[in-house]
Design an enzyme around this catalytic site. Structure first.
Site, mmCIF file in Angstrom:
data_model
loop_
_atom_site.group_PDB
_atom_site.id
_atom_site.type_symbol
_atom_site.label_atom_id
_atom_site.label_comp_id
_atom_site.label_asym_id
_atom_site.label_seq_id
_atom_site.Cartn_x
_atom_site.Cartn_y
_atom_site.Cartn_z
ATOM 1 N N LYS A 1 73.003 -4.087 23.995
ATOM 2 C CA LYS A 1 72.645 -5.300 24.714
ATOM 3 C C LYS A 1 73.799 -6.301 24.788
ATOM 4 O O LYS A 1 73.849 -7.116 25.708
ATOM 5 C CB LYS A 1 71.425 -5.949 24.069
ATOM 6 C CG LYS A 1 70.136 -5.172 24.298
ATOM 7 C CD LYS A 1 69.841 -4.947 25.781
ATOM 8 C CE LYS A 1 68.485 -4.285 25.992
ATOM 9 N NZ LYS A 1 68.241 -3.977 27.429
ATOM 10 N N HIS B 1 68.189 -6.004 34.780
ATOM 11 C CA HIS B 1 67.515 -5.374 33.642
ATOM 12 C C HIS B 1 66.394 -4.529 34.215
ATOM 13 O O HIS B 1 65.239 -4.945 34.284
ATOM 14 C CB HIS B 1 66.981 -6.446 32.695
ATOM 15 C CG HIS B 1 66.432 -5.890 31.419
ATOM 16 N ND1 HIS B 1 65.384 -6.468 30.731
ATOM 17 C CD2 HIS B 1 66.785 -4.796 30.697
ATOM 18 C CE1 HIS B 1 65.120 -5.766 29.651
ATOM 19 N NE2 HIS B 1 65.957 -4.753 29.611
ATOM 20 N N LYS C 1 59.605 0.598 31.530
ATOM 21 C CA LYS C 1 60.727 0.954 32.404
ATOM 22 C C LYS C 1 61.165 2.394 32.199
ATOM 23 O O LYS C 1 61.313 3.164 33.153
ATOM 24 C CB LYS C 1 61.929 0.030 32.153
ATOM 25 C CG LYS C 1 61.746 -1.400 32.557
ATOM 26 C CD LYS C 1 63.060 -2.168 32.564
ATOM 27 C CE LYS C 1 63.891 -1.980 31.327
ATOM 28 N NZ LYS C 1 63.230 -2.410 30.086
ATOM 29 N N THR C 2 61.414 2.756 30.949
ATOM 30 C CA THR C 2 61.906 4.105 30.648
ATOM 31 C C THR C 2 60.853 5.151 30.984
ATOM 32 O O THR C 2 61.141 6.177 31.618
ATOM 33 C CB THR C 2 62.297 4.209 29.161
ATOM 34 O OG1 THR C 2 63.332 3.269 28.891
ATOM 35 C CG2 THR C 2 62.797 5.599 28.827
ATOM 36 N N ASP D 1 67.611 1.449 32.165
ATOM 37 C CA ASP D 1 67.542 0.082 31.629
ATOM 38 C C ASP D 1 68.453 -0.942 32.297
ATOM 39 O O ASP D 1 68.065 -2.087 32.425
ATOM 40 C CB ASP D 1 67.857 0.119 30.124
ATOM 41 C CG ASP D 1 67.426 -1.147 29.401
ATOM 42 O OD1 ASP D 1 66.315 -1.630 29.670
ATOM 43 O OD2 ASP D 1 68.193 -1.644 28.568
ATOM 44 N N ARG E 1 62.709 4.028 18.098
ATOM 45 C CA ARG E 1 63.545 4.271 19.274
ATOM 46 C C ARG E 1 64.263 5.609 19.196
ATOM 47 O O ARG E 1 64.452 6.173 18.118
ATOM 48 C CB ARG E 1 64.601 3.172 19.393
ATOM 49 C CG ARG E 1 64.079 1.781 19.661
ATOM 50 C CD ARG E 1 63.885 1.545 21.119
ATOM 51 N NE ARG E 1 63.503 0.184 21.427
ATOM 52 C CZ ARG E 1 63.511 -0.322 22.659
ATOM 53 N NH1 ARG E 1 63.892 0.439 23.658
ATOM 54 N NH2 ARG E 1 63.123 -1.555 22.882
#
Length: 529
Positions: free
Chosen positions: A199, A218, A240-241, A255, A320
């Site tokens: 990030k 984003h 999103k993913t 992303d 994650r």
């Protein structure tokens, strides 16, 4: 004052020091991770590592150096906290000295940005081997010729073993993520959470790309076989993913993207997906991507079998995995495509009052882009244990150094120029608020998204929500009609009305800060009562 030249020389000394490992391969890094007891090898072939106390980003510990370069451009405030150059350099030399004292340090050289015209050469120097594997998989890897000619414009120094002293180092806690655009350096310390590496570079790109008339976003992106591109905007946890990993469409990225005068390009070379409740049935592409070379972060592993347990969130809700794009079978190799025909704004509404899908007018699109509403989910940031209503401008306020108006104007101009359709999709709760209702069925969400991308709503009867003014399709094959209108699936209609007005008022209160917004945009939000 120490000047930039001496700063660069300090990095060069670090690169030449004994124990510096440069551009190690995936097998070599994996071996280092195991031998250094930084992580374990799972039965999938992926390595697993844990981040200790910090399992999410530390937004209150992020700083930007305030100098002649950034003074007038950065949107200073709670998100972009200022740090003096003197304080930064003081901290920088402490980080350099800490890294010099470690037995080994690891260096990755690569790029952010798949479009050669706009890409940023970066270098990531890490204290941990697993952080270097993370960087290798998340950013764009150079070929042999590029590696030999690579000259970094930005360097990330990651030193989780170094904890700052707020009294002497000018930080808010032992954690710090601070960047200097003048010196081309990012400093990360006090936290093992690998997402800070990713990030921080996204924040850098969000500062640099608008100077080149490129909109940084984003969002995830994919494209069909006819070259029709779609974008999925949303904060962490909104899908999103998951929704961009579609077997029927080629994945551009999951992303972070740029939108130039030529089209869309991925900023990264990998994906950073949530693992909570991951299964081969619900998300087959992500599930299959977790193999040798992938990095599992804070995922519990059966100590006897080495099998990851994606239902176990004892370490954090924010489990994650990082993996390179080529772990996805249908990833687009060049990571570039044309201008988008469709944009999806994703929100995980914990109040359960927003419709699962609605089509936005141009003015509504601008209103909801500036608002960036979602419910912040547990684990994505320190201290967040239950969903919290939040408004994050441009669906990415924590990563935007410039005022939201800069990005919003660029998006509005592009929507106009390319006549892009925009939809709002709620991947949050239905039939009640968090704790009463249920999370929206992923199968139904996928069906609605496909319908939007395929143009199925272009000639569908619409219902205009009386509170939010959103145009909601009345029917869609494969989706129960009741769930399309949120109020219909609430047993307690009065409770729905109350929650809807409460959320509408939150929208109004948040939008007061956008004093520069056109009246037509300001009036495109929920009705006022």
């Amino acid at each position: 004052m120490i000047h930039a030249k001496s700063d660069r020389s300090s990095i060069e000394e670090l690169l030449e020091a004994d124990g510096t490992q440069i551009q190690l391969s995936v097998p070599a890094l994996t071996k280092k991770i195991i031998n250094r007891n930084e992580g374990t090898l799972t039965d999938t072939g992926a390595v697993q590592a844990e981040t200790g106390a910090y399992t999410g980003r530390s937004p209150h510990d992020k700083f930007i150096v305030k100098d002649e370069e950034t003074f007038e451009r950065v949107d200073w405030g709670k998100v972009n906290q200022p740090m003096t150059e003197e304080t930064f350099l003081h901290l920088y030399h402490k980080v350099i000295n800490h890294l010099k004292q470690t037995d080994e340090r690891f260096v990755f050289k690569g790029y952010a940005g798949a479009d050669e015209k706009y890409r940023l050469p970066i270098r990531v120097i890490t204290e941990y081997a697993w952080h270097n594997l993370f960087a290798r998989q998340m950013f764009i890897r150079p070929d042999e010729e590029e590696e030999n000619s690579h000259e970094a414009s930005f360097t990330v120094l990651s030193a989780p073993g170094f904890q700052a002293d707020p009294e002497t180092d000018g930080t808010n806690s032992e954690v710090f993520v601070t960047m200097s655009f003048k010196h081309g350096i990012v400093l990360i310390g006090g936290t093992q959470y690998a997402g800070e590496i990713k990030k921080s570079i996204f924040s850098v790109m969000n500062y640099l790309l608008p100077k080149q008339d490129v909109l940084p976003m984003h969002c995830s992106a994919n494209v069909n076989e006819d070259g029709e591109t779609a974008l999925f905007f949303g904060l962490s946890g909104t899908g999103k993913t998951t929704l961009s990993a579609d077997p029927s469409r080629a994945l551009i990225g999951d992303d972070e993207h740029g939108w130039s005068d030529k089209g869309v390009f991925n900023m990264e070379g990998g994906c950073y997906a949530k693992c909570k409740d991951l299964s081969a049935e619900s998300e087959p592409d992500i599930y299959k991507a977790i193999r040798f070379g992938a990095v599992l972060e804070n995922v519990a592993v059966n100590p006897r079998t080495g099998t990851p347990d994606y239902e176990d969130t004892s370490l954090t809700e924010n489990t994650r995995v990082a993996y390179p794009l080529d772990h996805i079978d249908n990833a687009l190799e060049e990571s570039k495509a044309g201008h988008p025909e469709t944009i999806i704004f994703l929100t995980a509404d914990a109040t359960g009052v927003l419709p699962p899908i609605s089509k936005l007018t141009k003015e509504q699109a601008m209103y909801h882009f500036l608002s960036g509403y979602t419910s912040k989910l547990a684990g994505t940031e320190r201290g967040v244990t239950t969903p919290q209503a939040t408004f994050s401008s441009c669906f990415g306020a924590p990563f935007l150094p410039l005022p939201p108006s800069v990005y919003a104007k660029m998006l509005g101009d592009k929507i106009d120029e390319f006549n892009t359709d925009v939809y709002l999709v709620n991947t949050g709760w239905s039939g009640g608020a968090y704790g009463t209702g249920k999370r929206m069925n992923l199968f139904y969400t996928r069906r609605m998204v496909h319908a939007a991308l395929n143009g199925e709503f272009n000639n569908t009867d619409m219902y205009q929500d009386p509170v939010f003014g959103l145009n909601i399709p009345l029917q869609l094959e494969g989706v129960p009609e009741d769930i399309l209108i949120p109020r219909n699936v609430w047993e307690d209609k009065d409770a729905y009305d109350r929650h809807a007005m409460e959320l509408a008022n939150k929208f109004h209160e948040n939008f007061k800060k956008f004093t520069y917004a056109d009246e037509s945009i300001a009036n495109a939000g929920p009705v006022k009562h």
